[in-house]
Design a protein around this motif. Structure first.
Motif, PDB file in Angstrom:
ATOM      1  N   UNK A  49      -4.447  -1.974  -6.417  1.00 17.61           N
ATOM      2  CA  UNK A  49      -4.573  -3.402  -5.977  1.00 17.61           C
ATOM      3  C   UNK A  49      -5.432  -4.309  -6.611  1.00 17.61           C
ATOM      4  N   UNK A  50      -5.899  -3.697  -7.688  1.00 17.53           N
ATOM      5  CA  UNK A  50      -6.951  -4.597  -8.401  1.00 17.53           C
ATOM      6  C   UNK A  50      -6.266  -4.515  -9.889  1.00 17.53           C
ATOM      7  N   UNK A  51      -5.435  -3.952 -10.245  1.00 18.61           N
ATOM      8  CA  UNK A  51      -5.147  -3.785 -11.777  1.00 18.61           C
ATOM      9  C   UNK A  51      -3.407  -3.332 -11.837  1.00 18.61           C
ATOM     10  N   UNK A  52      -2.808  -4.436 -12.427  1.00 18.58           N
ATOM     11  CA  UNK A  52      -1.248  -4.164 -12.183  1.00 18.58           C
ATOM     12  C   UNK A  52      -0.727  -2.726 -13.128  1.00 18.58           C
ATOM     13  N   UNK A  53      -1.779  -2.338 -13.970  1.00 18.55           N
ATOM     14  CA  UNK A  53      -1.054  -1.210 -14.898  1.00 18.55           C
ATOM     15  C   UNK A  53      -0.809  -0.063 -14.021  1.00 18.55           C
ATOM     16  N   UNK A  54      -2.047   0.150 -13.014  1.00 20.32           N
ATOM     17  CA  UNK A  54      -2.018   1.247 -12.095  1.00 20.32           C
ATOM     18  C   UNK A  54      -0.995   1.035 -11.047  1.00 20.32           C
ATOM     19  N   UNK A  55      -0.169   0.021 -10.837  1.00 18.08           N
ATOM     20  CA  UNK A  55       0.770  -0.356  -9.986  1.00 18.08           C
ATOM     21  C   UNK A  55       1.958   0.335 -10.770  1.00 18.08           C
ATOM     22  N   UNK A  56       2.240   0.005 -11.873  1.00 16.33           N
ATOM     23  CA  UNK A  56       3.200   0.393 -12.666  1.00 16.33           C
ATOM     24  C   UNK A  56       3.250   1.918 -12.744  1.00 16.33           C
ATOM     25  N   UNK A  57       2.042   2.317 -12.904  1.00 14.99           N
ATOM     26  CA  UNK A  57       2.015   3.964 -12.771  1.00 14.99           C
ATOM     27  C   UNK A  57       2.479   4.395 -11.488  1.00 14.99           C
ATOM     28  N   UNK A  58       2.107   3.867 -10.361  1.00 16.60           N
ATOM     29  CA  UNK A  58       2.767   4.546  -9.141  1.00 16.60           C
ATOM     30  C   UNK A  58       4.015   4.366  -9.167  1.00 16.60           C
ATOM     31  N   UNK A  59       4.700   3.112  -9.606  1.00 16.14           N
ATOM     32  CA  UNK A  59       6.069   3.019  -9.515  1.00 16.14           C
ATOM     33  C   UNK A  59       6.617   4.204 -10.451  1.00 16.14           C
ATOM     34  N   UNK A  60       6.286   4.556 -11.582  1.00 16.43           N
ATOM     35  CA  UNK A  60       6.771   5.459 -12.460  1.00 16.43           C
ATOM     36  C   UNK A  60       6.637   6.855 -11.860  1.00 16.43           C
ATOM     37  N   UNK A  61       5.289   7.067 -11.019  1.00 17.69           N
ATOM     38  CA  UNK A  61       5.309   8.496 -10.248  1.00 17.69           C
ATOM     39  C   UNK A  61       6.215   8.612  -9.243  1.00 17.69           C
ATOM     40  N   UNK A  62       6.408   7.291  -8.560  1.00 11.11           N
ATOM     41  CA  UNK A  62       7.354   7.326  -7.360  1.00 11.11           C
ATOM     42  C   UNK A  62       8.832   7.772  -7.887  1.00 11.11           C
ATOM     43  N   UNK A  63       9.166   7.591  -9.219  1.00 10.30           N
ATOM     44  CA  UNK A  63      10.447   7.917  -9.563  1.00 10.30           C
ATOM     45  C   UNK A  63      10.359   9.368  -9.766  1.00 10.30           C
ATOM     46  N   UNK A  72       9.996  11.469   2.242  1.00 12.16           N
ATOM     47  CA  UNK A  72       9.911  11.043   3.602  1.00 12.16           C
ATOM     48  C   UNK A  72       8.517  10.694   3.995  1.00 12.16           C
ATOM     49  N   UNK A  73       7.514  11.475   3.202  1.00 14.29           N
ATOM     50  CA  UNK A  73       6.016  10.884   3.263  1.00 14.29           C
ATOM     51  C   UNK A  73       5.806   9.609   2.941  1.00 14.29           C
ATOM     52  N   UNK A  74       6.597   8.947   2.130  1.00 10.27           N
ATOM     53  CA  UNK A  74       6.679   7.480   1.787  1.00 10.27           C
ATOM     54  C   UNK A  74       7.478   6.514   2.335  1.00 10.27           C
ATOM     55  N   UNK A  75       8.043   7.059   3.350  1.00 10.56           N
ATOM     56  CA  UNK A  75       9.014   5.988   3.920  1.00 10.56           C
ATOM     57  C   UNK A  75       8.286   5.023   4.852  1.00 10.56           C
ATOM     58  N   UNK A  76       8.564   3.737   4.534  1.00  8.11           N
ATOM     59  CA  UNK A  76       7.777   2.642   5.099  1.00  8.11           C
ATOM     60  C   UNK A  76       6.452   2.250   4.592  1.00  8.11           C
ATOM     61  N   UNK A  77       5.891   3.003   3.511  1.00  6.51           N
ATOM     62  CA  UNK A  77       4.850   2.630   2.768  1.00  6.51           C
ATOM     63  C   UNK A  77       5.231   1.862   1.342  1.00  6.51           C
ATOM     64  N   UNK A  78       4.052   0.941   1.271  1.00  6.42           N
ATOM     65  CA  UNK A  78       4.108  -0.155   0.293  1.00  6.42           C
ATOM     66  C   UNK A  78       2.858   0.083  -0.812  1.00  6.42           C
ATOM     67  N   UNK A  79       2.852   0.229  -1.832  1.00  3.18           N
ATOM     68  CA  UNK A  79       1.818   0.255  -2.508  1.00  3.18           C
ATOM     69  C   UNK A  79       1.062  -1.289  -2.505  1.00  3.18           C
ATOM     70  N   UNK A  80      -0.427  -1.179  -2.505  1.00  2.00           N
ATOM     71  CA  UNK A  80      -1.094  -2.547  -2.222  1.00  2.00           C
ATOM     72  C   UNK A  80      -0.604  -3.567  -3.367  1.00  2.00           C
ATOM     73  N   UNK A  81      -0.607  -4.810  -2.744  1.00  2.00           N
ATOM     74  CA  UNK A  81      -0.380  -5.867  -3.593  1.00  2.00           C
ATOM     75  C   UNK A  81      -1.406  -6.229  -4.270  1.00  2.00           C
ATOM     76  N   UNK A  82      -1.323  -6.703  -5.453  1.00  2.00           N
ATOM     77  CA  UNK A  82      -2.260  -6.974  -6.528  1.00  2.00           C
ATOM     78  C   UNK A  82      -3.530  -7.933  -5.845  1.00  2.00           C
ATOM     79  N   UNK A  83      -4.690  -7.851  -5.819  1.00  2.00           N
ATOM     80  CA  UNK A  83      -5.666  -8.700  -5.302  1.00  2.00           C
ATOM     81  C   UNK A  83      -5.939  -9.736  -6.379  1.00  2.00           C
ATOM     82  N   UNK A  84      -5.454 -10.772  -6.251  1.00  2.00           N
ATOM     83  CA  UNK A  84      -5.582 -12.036  -7.438  1.00  2.00           C
ATOM     84  C   UNK A  84      -6.677 -12.638  -7.446  1.00  2.00           C
ATOM     85  N   UNK A  85      -7.679 -12.423  -6.704  1.00  2.00           N
ATOM     86  CA  UNK A  85      -8.919 -13.072  -6.603  1.00  2.00           C
ATOM     87  C   UNK A  85     -10.081 -12.809  -7.524  1.00  2.00           C
TER      88      UNK A  85
END
Length: 85
Positions: A49-63, A72-85
């Protein structure tokens, strides 16, 4: 009870105590391993949620998830959106 029978009984009891101690130690190690995984997972999700690099890591791990049960444990789950503040 003969001395040999008594000694044999003591050996069997010692083996049982040893097995119980091993089982307890293994259970504690599994518990600690699970706790580490939960903590690291939480840190990764927070970091995503704070650094897009970690969001990409989650995407790769999910694959890498291959078991339906795990998906099934991740059905309906979304990674946190990047906090741009």
């Amino acid at each position: 009870m003969t001395p040999i029978e008594k000694a044999k009984q003591q050996v069997e009891q010692a083996k049982a105590r040893y097995q119980a101690l091993l089982a307890r130690q293994n259970a504690e190690e599994r518990k600690l391993d699970t706790r580490r995984k939960v903590i690291l997972g939480g840190l990764l999700i927070d970091a995503a949620g704070k650094d897009e690099r970690f969001g990409r890591v989650i995407d790769e791990l999910m694959k890498r998830i291959t078991r339906d049960h795990d998906h099934k444990a991740f059905e309906g789950w979304q990674k946190p959106e990047l906090d741009k503040s």
